[in-house]
Design a protein around this motif. Structure first.
Motif, mmCIF file in Angstrom:
data_model
loop_
_atom_site.group_PDB
_atom_site.id
_atom_site.type_symbol
_atom_site.label_atom_id
_atom_site.label_comp_id
_atom_site.label_asym_id
_atom_site.label_seq_id
_atom_site.Cartn_x
_atom_site.Cartn_y
_atom_site.Cartn_z
ATOM 1 N N GLU A 157 0.796 -1.226 0.000
ATOM 2 C CA GLU A 157 0.000 0.000 0.000
ATOM 3 C C GLU A 157 0.830 1.277 0.000
ATOM 4 O OE1 GLU A 157 -2.511 -0.643 3.404
ATOM 5 O OE2 GLU A 157 -4.125 -1.341 2.108
ATOM 6 N N LYS A 158 2.115 1.162 0.306
ATOM 7 C CA LYS A 158 2.910 2.375 0.487
ATOM 8 C C LYS A 158 2.924 3.287 -0.741
ATOM 9 C CE LYS A 158 7.180 3.784 2.782
ATOM 10 N NZ LYS A 158 8.494 3.353 3.271
ATOM 11 N N PRO A 159 3.149 2.748 -1.968
ATOM 12 C CA PRO A 159 3.197 3.643 -3.122
ATOM 13 C C PRO A 159 1.832 4.070 -3.653
ATOM 14 C CG PRO A 159 3.627 1.414 -3.833
ATOM 15 C CD PRO A 159 3.502 1.374 -2.341
ATOM 16 N N LEU A 160 0.750 3.545 -3.059
ATOM 17 C CA LEU A 160 -0.574 3.852 -3.594
ATOM 18 C C LEU A 160 -0.905 5.329 -3.487
ATOM 19 C CD1 LEU A 160 -2.830 0.859 -2.527
ATOM 20 C CD2 LEU A 160 -1.563 1.242 -4.631
ATOM 21 N N GLU A 161 -0.482 5.958 -2.413
ATOM 22 C CA GLU A 161 -0.748 7.382 -2.262
ATOM 23 C C GLU A 161 -0.096 8.161 -3.397
ATOM 24 O OE1 GLU A 161 0.119 8.837 1.615
ATOM 25 O OE2 GLU A 161 -0.821 7.147 2.644
ATOM 26 N N VAL A 162 1.087 7.722 -3.821
ATOM 27 C CA VAL A 162 1.777 8.380 -4.931
ATOM 28 C C VAL A 162 0.986 8.163 -6.222
ATOM 29 C CG1 VAL A 162 3.935 8.579 -6.202
ATOM 30 C CG2 VAL A 162 3.979 7.946 -3.784
ATOM 31 N N PHE A 163 0.512 6.920 -6.446
ATOM 32 C CA PHE A 163 -0.239 6.644 -7.667
ATOM 33 C C PHE A 163 -1.505 7.500 -7.741
ATOM 34 C CE2 PHE A 163 -3.897 4.577 -9.604
ATOM 35 C CZ PHE A 163 -3.460 4.512 -10.917
ATOM 36 N N PHE A 164 -2.267 7.531 -6.662
ATOM 37 C CA PHE A 164 -3.536 8.265 -6.711
ATOM 38 C C PHE A 164 -3.313 9.776 -6.794
ATOM 39 C CE2 PHE A 164 -5.146 4.207 -5.024
ATOM 40 C CZ PHE A 164 -6.121 3.982 -5.991
ATOM 41 N N ASP A 165 -2.204 10.241 -6.280
ATOM 42 C CA ASP A 165 -1.849 11.647 -6.455
ATOM 43 C C ASP A 165 -1.595 11.925 -7.942
ATOM 44 O OD1 ASP A 165 -1.314 14.252 -5.720
ATOM 45 O OD2 ASP A 165 0.811 13.873 -5.334
ATOM 46 N N MET A 166 -0.871 10.993 -8.616
ATOM 47 C CA MET A 166 -0.627 11.114 -10.047
ATOM 48 C C MET A 166 -1.941 11.006 -10.823
ATOM 49 S SD MET A 166 2.712 11.381 -10.816
ATOM 50 C CE MET A 166 2.897 10.614 -12.415
ATOM 51 N N PHE A 167 -2.787 10.086 -10.423
ATOM 52 C CA PHE A 167 -4.090 9.874 -11.069
ATOM 53 C C PHE A 167 -4.902 11.172 -11.053
ATOM 54 C CE2 PHE A 167 -8.540 8.603 -11.086
ATOM 55 C CZ PHE A 167 -8.598 7.539 -11.975
#
Length: 501
Positions: A157-167
């Motif tokens: 789950e750690k990189p998910l915040e980065v992905f959704f920020d990019m999204f």
């Protein structure tokens, strides 16, 4: 190139849409009227998240939406599979760099396939990627639709915040972002509001009474022999057969395909054959599935045993009235008070993700007071726990109609009282990467796995763990005797299945 390879596509072992040869995708995929609505939303403007369990059909919907948009002159679809190990092992700026390069390459590939002379530079940061997308959309005079598959990994789950920020950042009036996520994904970051910054669509096919043609259509497309009336006994028709298997695995398409594979060599199919299939699926697919998935869950690996206990308790509660002779047919759904679900939330997400249960309704009133969600129960596990373990026509009728009562778990229920939730460890990557590659051999847990000769050749080449095999290049694999281009694809597909669920 090592060309010694006698591989032919086995339709029964194409378990993920990403692994289906593009030329055969239409042959093996069928879409219901409900699916058509989702595909239109994936093609339309605005950010969309499609949420569903393992093998529920998320990838197929994304790929089909992309296929259809390719014929449009006003939209440029870019399908991106995020099954990329460096993404899984990175965070922060490193994740962003990998993501930008991967997306840039996918855009360049799409432009090349269209025969476009338009150039798209390889971006390495968020700003240059955003600028490149805007420039491309304006130059082409087209709207860009980005479809991200396997975007959110439940065990990392750690990189998910980065992905959704990019999204969120990439979504604009010129660029529409779509992504598939799992039920257990909850880490969206502080900048991304999942319901305000996107439309969330839950995929569920567990209620076959509302879509009675979907699973028969899949059978006709993928297993035409199993759609012939002459293959079945008088008390079982091809549509009943298809819908019963679909309902047995709570609408999970991967489970459905594996169930259908068990009937390949049968000349005649009756209710006892379906009964045996359901019992076998419970014992040698669904319960072993927990062991298969455990090392992929990261910090949630510790919740697998409690999840098993919760599922056993649910099944015991649903079949209790049959065991006491108050009912002749077990409840196939359970209504659970929201406080209980809240206490074991991640457990229920894992069970839904694995196909043991499927959420039918988000909230319904209990007779004893309060409200909670309704979950459809996997019929394979349910039948296994009934006293007679016998499937009857009456059971089939009630379970297929989906209008029977649901068992209830009220707030004071004590059936989960003995189940203790362990303290979750710190994030330390996925255990699957350190497992020996023999784990990828064909078995009940890995019916799509590698043969023993392939495993021996890989080990002889120095690839002993799943992580080492995942990091091996195509050139390294091609240097191994008797492993050519087709088998490299098979190996890649198995590794992807092993790591990404």
């Amino acid at each position: 190139m090592n060309n010694i390879d006698n591989f032919e596509t086995d339709s029964g072992l194409i378990l993920a849409a990403e692994e289906c040869p593009p030329a055969e995708f239409e042959k093996y995929h069928s879409f219901s009227s409900h699916d058509e609505v989702i595909i239109r939303k994936l093609s339309a403007h605005g950010p969309v998240l499609i949420r569903g369990g393992r093998g529920s059909g998320k990838s197929a919907l994304l790929i089909e939406a992309s296929r259809r948009m390719k014929t449009s002159t006003s939209v440029l679809p870019v399908y991106v599979s995020l099954r990329y190990l460096p993404l899984l092992q990175s965070d922060g700026q490193e994740y962003i760099e990998h993501f930008c390069v991967l997306l840039s390459q996918a855009i360049q590939k799409e432009l090349g396939e269209r025969g476009s002379n338009q150039d798209f530079p390889t971006a390495v940061d968020e700003g240059s990627l955003q600028f490149g997308l805007t420039t491309l959309a304006q130059s082409l005079g087209m709207r860009i639709v980005l479809l991200f598959d396997d975007a959110a990994h439940i065990g990392r789950e750690k990189p998910l915040e980065v992905f959704f920020d990019m999204f969120r950042t990439l979504s604009s009036n010129l660029t529409s972002c779509k992504a598939s996520i799992y039920p257990g994904v909850t880490k969206f970051g502080v900048r991304f509001d999942v319901f305000n910054d996107s439309t969330v669509i839950d995929i569920s096919r567990s209620d076959v009474s509302t879509s009675p043609d979907f699973f028969p259509d899949v059978i006709r497309a993928r297993y035409p022999r199993l759609a012939e009336r002459s293959k079945f006994s008088d008390r079982l028709g091809p549509s009943e057969f298809a819908n019963l298997l679909g309902r047995s695995v709570v609408g999970n398409l991967r489970g459905f395909i594996l169930a259908c594979n068990r009937f390949d060599n049968k000349d005649k199919i009756g209710i006892p054959d379906v009964q045996q299939c359901m019992l076998d699926m419970a014992s040698d697919y669904f319960w072993p599935l927990m062991e298969e998935v455990a090392p992929k869950l990261g910090i949630y690996e510790a919740l697998v045993e409690p999840a098993r206990d919760v599922m056993e308790a649910i099944v015991e509660h649903a079949t209790k009235s049959v065991k006491s002779s108050h009912r002749t047919i077990a409840y196939d759904r359970v209504l659970i008070h929201r406080q209980i679900v809240s206490q074991y939330l991640k457990i229920f997400e894992i069970l839904e993700y694995l196909g043991f249960v499927a959420k039918r309704e988000a909230s319904r009133a209990l007779k004893s007071g309060g409200r909670g969600p309704i979950y459809a129960i996997n019929l394979c596990s349910l039948l296994e726990s009934t006293p007679s373990r016998r499937l009857t026509s009456e059971m089939m009728d009630e379970w297929l109609q989906g209008n029977g009562e649901a068992a209830e778990l009220y707030v004071a229920s004590a059936i989960f009282q003995h189940i203790k939730l362990p303290k979750l460890p710190d994030e330390n990557g996925l255990a699957i990467l350190n497992k020996e590659i023999k784990l990828l051999g064909r078995s009940s847990a890995y019916p799509y796995g590698l043969t023993e000769p392939i495993i021996q050749r890989l080990r002889a080449a120095g690839m002993t763990t799943v992580g080492e095999l995942a990091n091996a290049t195509d050139a390294e694999l091609d240097r191994i005797d008797y492993i050519g281009r087709a088998k490299i694809k098979v190996i890649r597909d198995v590794v992807f299945q092993a790591i990404w669920m």
